[in-house]
Design a protein around this motif. Structure first.
Motif, PDB file in Angstrom:
ATOM      1  N   LEU A 128       0.813  -1.212   0.000  1.00 19.55           N
ATOM      2  CA  LEU A 128       0.000   0.000   0.000  1.00 19.55           C
ATOM      3  C   LEU A 128       0.849   1.265   0.000  1.00 19.55           C
ATOM      4  CD1 LEU A 128      -2.668  -1.040   2.662  1.00 19.55           C
ATOM      5  CD2 LEU A 128      -2.830  -1.244   0.175  1.00 19.55           C
ATOM      6  N   ARG A 129       2.030   1.177   0.609  1.00 19.07           N
ATOM      7  CA  ARG A 129       2.893   2.351   0.737  1.00 19.07           C
ATOM      8  C   ARG A 129       4.329   1.850   0.877  1.00 19.07           C
ATOM      9  NH1 ARG A 129       2.418   7.735   2.613  1.00 19.07           N
ATOM     10  NH2 ARG A 129       4.155   8.457   3.882  1.00 19.07           N
ATOM     11  N   ASP A 130       5.261   2.510   0.170  1.00 19.01           N
ATOM     12  CA  ASP A 130       6.640   2.033   0.202  1.00 19.01           C
ATOM     13  C   ASP A 130       7.585   3.200   0.010  1.00 19.01           C
ATOM     14  OD1 ASP A 130       8.956   0.605   0.164  1.00 19.01           O
ATOM     15  OD2 ASP A 130       8.626  -0.349  -1.769  1.00 19.01           O
ATOM     16  N   ASN A 131       8.022   3.780   1.120  1.00 20.15           N
ATOM     17  CA  ASN A 131       8.977   4.879   1.075  1.00 20.15           C
ATOM     18  C   ASN A 131      10.136   4.633   2.035  1.00 20.15           C
ATOM     19  OD1 ASN A 131       7.734   6.711  -0.861  1.00 20.15           O
ATOM     20  ND2 ASN A 131       6.104   6.944   0.640  1.00 20.15           N
ATOM     21  N   VAL A 132      10.562   3.363   2.129  1.00 20.99           N
ATOM     22  CA  VAL A 132      11.734   3.019   2.927  1.00 20.99           C
ATOM     23  C   VAL A 132      12.939   3.082   2.001  1.00 20.99           C
ATOM     24  CG1 VAL A 132      12.864   1.259   4.324  1.00 20.99           C
ATOM     25  CG2 VAL A 132      10.382   1.539   4.447  1.00 20.99           C
ATOM     26  N   TYR A 133      13.870   3.986   2.273  1.00 22.05           N
ATOM     27  CA  TYR A 133      14.990   4.209   1.376  1.00 22.05           C
ATOM     28  C   TYR A 133      16.174   3.335   1.760  1.00 22.05           C
ATOM     29  CZ  TYR A 133      12.130   8.258   0.253  1.00 22.05           C
ATOM     30  OH  TYR A 133      11.088   9.078  -0.101  1.00 22.05           O
ATOM     31  N   GLY A 134      17.018   3.013   0.752  1.00 23.51           N
ATOM     32  CA  GLY A 134      18.161   2.137   0.997  1.00 23.51           C
ATOM     33  C   GLY A 134      19.273   2.402   0.005  1.00 23.51           C
ATOM     34  N   THR A 135      20.041   1.349  -0.285  1.00 26.70           N
ATOM     35  CA  THR A 135      21.178   1.448  -1.188  1.00 26.70           C
ATOM     36  C   THR A 135      20.773   0.995  -2.586  1.00 26.70           C
ATOM     37  OG1 THR A 135      21.896  -0.803  -0.739  1.00 26.70           O
ATOM     38  CG2 THR A 135      22.708   0.928   0.742  1.00 26.70           C
ATOM     39  N   ILE A 136      21.678   1.135  -3.538  1.00 24.35           N
ATOM     40  CA  ILE A 136      21.398   0.684  -4.892  1.00 24.35           C
ATOM     41  C   ILE A 136      21.212  -0.833  -4.921  1.00 24.35           C
ATOM     42  CG2 ILE A 136      23.867   0.553  -5.486  1.00 24.35           C
ATOM     43  CD1 ILE A 136      23.088   1.324  -8.357  1.00 24.35           C
ATOM     44  N   GLU A 137      21.960  -1.562  -4.066  1.00 17.78           N
ATOM     45  CA  GLU A 137      21.787  -3.017  -3.991  1.00 17.78           C
ATOM     46  C   GLU A 137      20.396  -3.374  -3.490  1.00 17.78           C
ATOM     47  OE1 GLU A 137      26.130  -2.061  -3.711  1.00 17.78           O
ATOM     48  OE2 GLU A 137      24.329  -1.358  -2.663  1.00 17.78           O
ATOM     49  N   ASP A 138      19.919  -2.645  -2.462  1.00 22.53           N
ATOM     50  CA  ASP A 138      18.555  -2.853  -1.956  1.00 22.53           C
ATOM     51  C   ASP A 138      17.532  -2.553  -3.054  1.00 22.53           C
ATOM     52  OD1 ASP A 138      19.522  -3.424   0.601  1.00 22.53           O
ATOM     53  OD2 ASP A 138      19.457  -1.316   1.191  1.00 22.53           O
ATOM     54  N   ASP A 139      17.762  -1.471  -3.778  1.00 17.91           N
ATOM     55  CA  ASP A 139      16.829  -1.043  -4.811  1.00 17.91           C
ATOM     56  C   ASP A 139      16.718  -2.081  -5.917  1.00 17.91           C
ATOM     57  OD1 ASP A 139      15.285   1.474  -5.792  1.00 17.91           O
ATOM     58  OD2 ASP A 139      16.450   0.852  -7.532  1.00 17.91           O
ATOM     59  N   ALA A 140      17.836  -2.680  -6.300  1.00 16.28           N
ATOM     60  CA  ALA A 140      17.822  -3.676  -7.372  1.00 16.28           C
ATOM     61  C   ALA A 140      16.998  -4.892  -6.980  1.00 16.28           C
ATOM     62  CB  ALA A 140      19.255  -4.088  -7.710  1.00 16.28           C
ATOM     63  N   VAL A 141      17.143  -5.351  -5.731  1.00 16.29           N
ATOM     64  CA  VAL A 141      16.470  -6.567  -5.285  1.00 16.29           C
ATOM     65  C   VAL A 141      14.957  -6.375  -5.197  1.00 16.29           C
ATOM     66  CG1 VAL A 141      16.228  -8.164  -3.341  1.00 16.29           C
ATOM     67  CG2 VAL A 141      18.487  -7.479  -4.105  1.00 16.29           C
ATOM     68  N   ARG A 142      14.502  -5.162  -4.918  1.00 16.42           N
ATOM     69  CA  ARG A 142      13.064  -4.964  -4.739  1.00 16.42           C
ATOM     70  C   ARG A 142      12.327  -4.647  -6.033  1.00 16.42           C
ATOM     71  NH1 ARG A 142      11.356  -0.284  -5.504  1.00 16.42           N
ATOM     72  NH2 ARG A 142       9.323  -0.752  -4.598  1.00 16.42           N
ATOM     73  N   ARG A 143      13.036  -4.541  -7.181  1.00 16.75           N
ATOM     74  CA  ARG A 143      12.351  -4.316  -8.450  1.00 16.75           C
ATOM     75  C   ARG A 143      11.652  -5.581  -8.903  1.00 16.75           C
ATOM     76  NH1 ARG A 143      13.228   0.479 -11.041  1.00 16.75           N
ATOM     77  NH2 ARG A 143      14.573   1.861  -9.829  1.00 16.75           N
ATOM     78  N   ASP A 144      10.756  -5.470  -9.920  1.00 20.19           N
ATOM     79  CA  ASP A 144       9.918  -6.615 -10.276  1.00 20.19           C
ATOM     80  C   ASP A 144      10.648  -7.673 -11.091  1.00 20.19           C
ATOM     81  OD1 ASP A 144      10.105  -4.986 -12.492  1.00 20.19           O
ATOM     82  OD2 ASP A 144       7.960  -4.629 -12.695  1.00 20.19           O
TER      83      ASP A 144
ATOM     84  N   LEU B 227      -0.055  -8.466 -15.169  1.00 21.66           N
ATOM     85  CA  LEU B 227      -0.345  -7.780 -16.422  1.00 21.66           C
ATOM     86  C   LEU B 227       0.926  -7.218 -17.049  1.00 21.66           C
ATOM     87  CD1 LEU B 227      -3.634  -5.817 -15.605  1.00 21.66           C
ATOM     88  CD2 LEU B 227      -3.375  -8.027 -16.748  1.00 21.66           C
ATOM     89  N   ARG B 228       1.828  -6.748 -16.207  1.00 20.53           N
ATOM     90  CA  ARG B 228       3.099  -6.239 -16.725  1.00 20.53           C
ATOM     91  C   ARG B 228       3.890  -7.350 -17.392  1.00 20.53           C
ATOM     92  NH1 ARG B 228       5.579  -1.732 -15.334  1.00 20.53           N
ATOM     93  NH2 ARG B 228       7.574  -2.751 -14.873  1.00 20.53           N
ATOM     94  N   ALA B 229       3.843  -8.532 -16.812  1.00 13.94           N
ATOM     95  CA  ALA B 229       4.541  -9.668 -17.427  1.00 13.94           C
ATOM     96  C   ALA B 229       3.970  -9.948 -18.811  1.00 13.94           C
ATOM     97  CB  ALA B 229       4.431 -10.901 -16.531  1.00 13.94           C
ATOM     98  N   ALA B 230       2.634  -9.947 -18.914  1.00 18.72           N
ATOM     99  CA  ALA B 230       1.989 -10.192 -20.209  1.00 18.72           C
ATOM    100  C   ALA B 230       2.329  -9.084 -21.198  1.00 18.72           C
ATOM    101  CB  ALA B 230       0.479 -10.303 -20.022  1.00 18.72           C
ATOM    102  N   ARG B 231       2.271  -7.831 -20.746  1.00 18.68           N
ATOM    103  CA  ARG B 231       2.513  -6.701 -21.648  1.00 18.68           C
ATOM    104  C   ARG B 231       3.957  -6.678 -22.134  1.00 18.68           C
ATOM    105  NH1 ARG B 231       4.326  -1.557 -20.526  1.00 18.68           N
ATOM    106  NH2 ARG B 231       3.919  -1.721 -18.286  1.00 18.68           N
ATOM    107  N   LEU B 232       4.910  -6.866 -21.221  1.00 23.70           N
ATOM    108  CA  LEU B 232       6.316  -6.815 -21.620  1.00 23.70           C
ATOM    109  C   LEU B 232       6.684  -7.995 -22.506  1.00 23.70           C
ATOM    110  CD1 LEU B 232       7.968  -5.607 -18.284  1.00 23.70           C
ATOM    111  CD2 LEU B 232       7.527  -4.281 -20.366  1.00 23.70           C
ATOM    112  N   SER B 233       6.089  -9.143 -22.237  1.00 21.28           N
ATOM    113  CA  SER B 233       6.337 -10.313 -23.078  1.00 21.28           C
ATOM    114  C   SER B 233       5.873 -10.037 -24.511  1.00 21.28           C
ATOM    115  CB  SER B 233       5.615 -11.533 -22.513  1.00 21.28           C
ATOM    116  OG  SER B 233       5.732 -12.639 -23.380  1.00 21.28           O
ATOM    117  N   ALA B 234       4.685  -9.417 -24.651  1.00 18.74           N
ATOM    118  CA  ALA B 234       4.156  -9.106 -25.977  1.00 18.74           C
ATOM    119  C   ALA B 234       4.954  -7.999 -26.652  1.00 18.74           C
ATOM    120  CB  ALA B 234       2.690  -8.698 -25.861  1.00 18.74           C
ATOM    121  N   LYS B 235       5.323  -6.992 -25.891  1.00 15.60           N
ATOM    122  CA  LYS B 235       6.035  -5.847 -26.455  1.00 15.60           C
ATOM    123  C   LYS B 235       7.444  -6.201 -26.909  1.00 15.60           C
ATOM    124  CE  LYS B 235       8.150  -1.474 -25.016  1.00 15.60           C
ATOM    125  NZ  LYS B 235       8.357  -0.536 -23.888  1.00 15.60           N
TER     126      LYS B 235
END
Length: 459
Positions: free
Chosen positions: A126-142, A190-198
């Motif tokens: 619902l809300r995600d504003n916990v800041y971290g390092t670039i390594e943290d940022d990479a792991v939390r992407r989809d 839906l993002r998985a479907a869209r990116l796969s098609a694109k």
């Protein structure tokens, strides 16, 4: 692939400029300005996400996002043309005319819910504003393909999660446990479907297998967000592939439940044939840089549902004109519970549907009235679309195509002042479509009374 396995890739893979092929000539000058300004201000700045992925895959991205260790407030202090947005994700938008460079602070996962990171009982973020390092940022992407970072320090690409190899192999792979990541944000399916098609990427089996079972989670996603995702999916030049991917992954019933039901009961296949042709036409128009409208797109996507609902009402003995309007209202209302279709699109969509029966008429006054209708061209294009799957409407299509090319006097001479409307066609088969004999008549406009008078002139 688990979070632990991904996090263990330390130090990151650094792909030098000579090996990755990304050129600054292909990057937005405004995005480069942001990167250099962050660097000069003492902060880290990286081009990240879809832009890096698309550049590596040989594409031409339109949007450029930046990730940084600067907080949104610090970014705002560097750029006078910056505004802060969002509560769920606090972001900085740096505005250059019509282009917006989105700047996000590195984020980290947190094991405990705080005021800055909150989830609901089902695990949805619902809300995600916990800041971290670039390594943290990479792991939390989809997806791993979206977790690549390009830097202007040495023009290299940094890979913390194996995304560089996945882009090279053209595969979409989720970071972390797929079930947990889909529960956290169901729109990722839906993002998985869209990116796969694109992109023409395959979806890794461990990311694709849970989707049919979890598709129902989309009912908890905000309808406005699903509308935006539909525009990205169907109005970006890969609509047909996106639709087929939705079908294959079991996502169509979750996104368009009544359309999916109508297609399943239409054994002739005419409705599906027409829908796929509409999506191909949309892709062709985008490829030719022609305008497209969500109203026409959704008219095609929901036409099977409208046909099915109309048949149900007519089988109940409801008058044709009433049944048409009621079917249009019901389909629009039910779909709005899943996708927030704005009225500026839903009303023209309904007009396109309700004008279709009027193409069977040959009464002189009604022919000219329909030709003058502001929605005539869209409705005629829709008739042309129907003819691609239903030969029975070919005569109507030929008449109206010729009618547009004739002079009014010549056309009037062909038409009788009064004739009975021709019979309706049935293109939905056992899905139940049947065009009505005539459109419902409009109520006469009320005349405005002049102040102090007992009557008024007609408008």
């Amino acid at each position: 692939m688990t979070d632990t396995a991904i996090s263990s890739q330390n130090p990151p893979l650094v792909v030098p400029r000579a090996e990755h092929g990304i050129s600054r000539k292909d990057i937005s000058p405004n995005a480069l300005r942001v990167l250099y300004r962050l660097r000069d201000g003492g902060f880290q700045g990286y081009l990240v996400g879809g832009a890096v992925r698309d550049l590596l895959a040989g594409g031409h991205p339109k949007d450029f996002d930046v990730a940084t260790d600067a907080t949104p407030e610090q970014v705002k202090s560097l750029f006078r043309n910056c505004r802060l947005i969002g509560r769920r994700f606090r972001l900085a938008h740096v505005v250059y005319g019509r282009e917006i460079i989105e700047v996000a602070t590195f984020r980290a996962n947190s094991s405990n819910d705080t005021d800055d990171r909150q989830t609901d009982d089902g695990g949805r973020l619902l809300r995600d504003n916990v800041y971290g390092t670039i390594e943290d940022d990479a792991v939390r992407r989809d997806f791993t393909a979206n977790a690549l970072y390009y830097t202007v320090e040495d023009f290299s690409v940094r890979d913390f999660v194996g995304g560089y190899a996945d882009v090279r192999d053209r595969v979409l792979r989720l970071i972390g446990d797929p079930v947990e990541r889909y529960r956290e944000d169901p729109v990722r399916m839906l993002r998985a479907a869209r990116l796969s098609a694109k992109l023409g990427f395959s979806i890794a089996p461990e990311a694709a297998d849970p989707i049919p079972e979890l598709a129902g989670l989309l009912s908890s996603a905000p309808p406005a967000r699903l509308f935006d995702e539909c525009l990205k999916m169907f109005l970006a030049g890969h609509a047909e592939k996106s639709f087929l991917t939705l079908e294959r992954l079991g996502l169509l019933p979750a996104l368009f439940p009544e359309t999916a039901k109508a297609l399943a009961t239409n054994r002739s296949g005419a409705l599906r044939t027409m829908l796929l042709q509409a999506l191909r036409n949309t892709d062709d128009r985008i490829a030719q840089d022609k305008p497209v409208t969500p109203a026409f797109l959704f008219a095609a996507l929901l036409w099977p549902a409208y046909c099915r609902e109309l048949a149900v009402l007519q089988n109940q003995g409801v008058d044709s004109g009433v049944a048409q309007q009621r079917a249009a209202d019901r389909v629009t209302l039910h779909q709005a519970q899943r996708i927030a279709l704005p009225r500026r699109f839903s009303l023209p969509m309904q007009e396109i549907w309700l004008l279709q029966p009027r193409f069977t008429q040959r009464v002189r006054k009604r022919v000219f009235r329909l030709l003058a209708h502001p929605r005539f061209r869209a409705a005629f294009d829709f008739l042309e679309l129907r003819a691609s799957a239903t030969p029975e409407v070919a005569d109507d299509l030929a008449f109206w195509r010729e009618a547009q090319a004739q002079a009014p006097e010549q056309l009037a001479g062909r038409l009788a002042p009064k004739t009975l409307p021709r019979g309706a066609h049935d293109e939905a088969g056992d899905a139940g479509e049947s065009d009505a004999d005539d459109a419902p008549r409009r109520r006469p406009r009320r005349r405005r009374r002049k102040p102090g008078g007992s009557g008024g002139a007609s408008e």
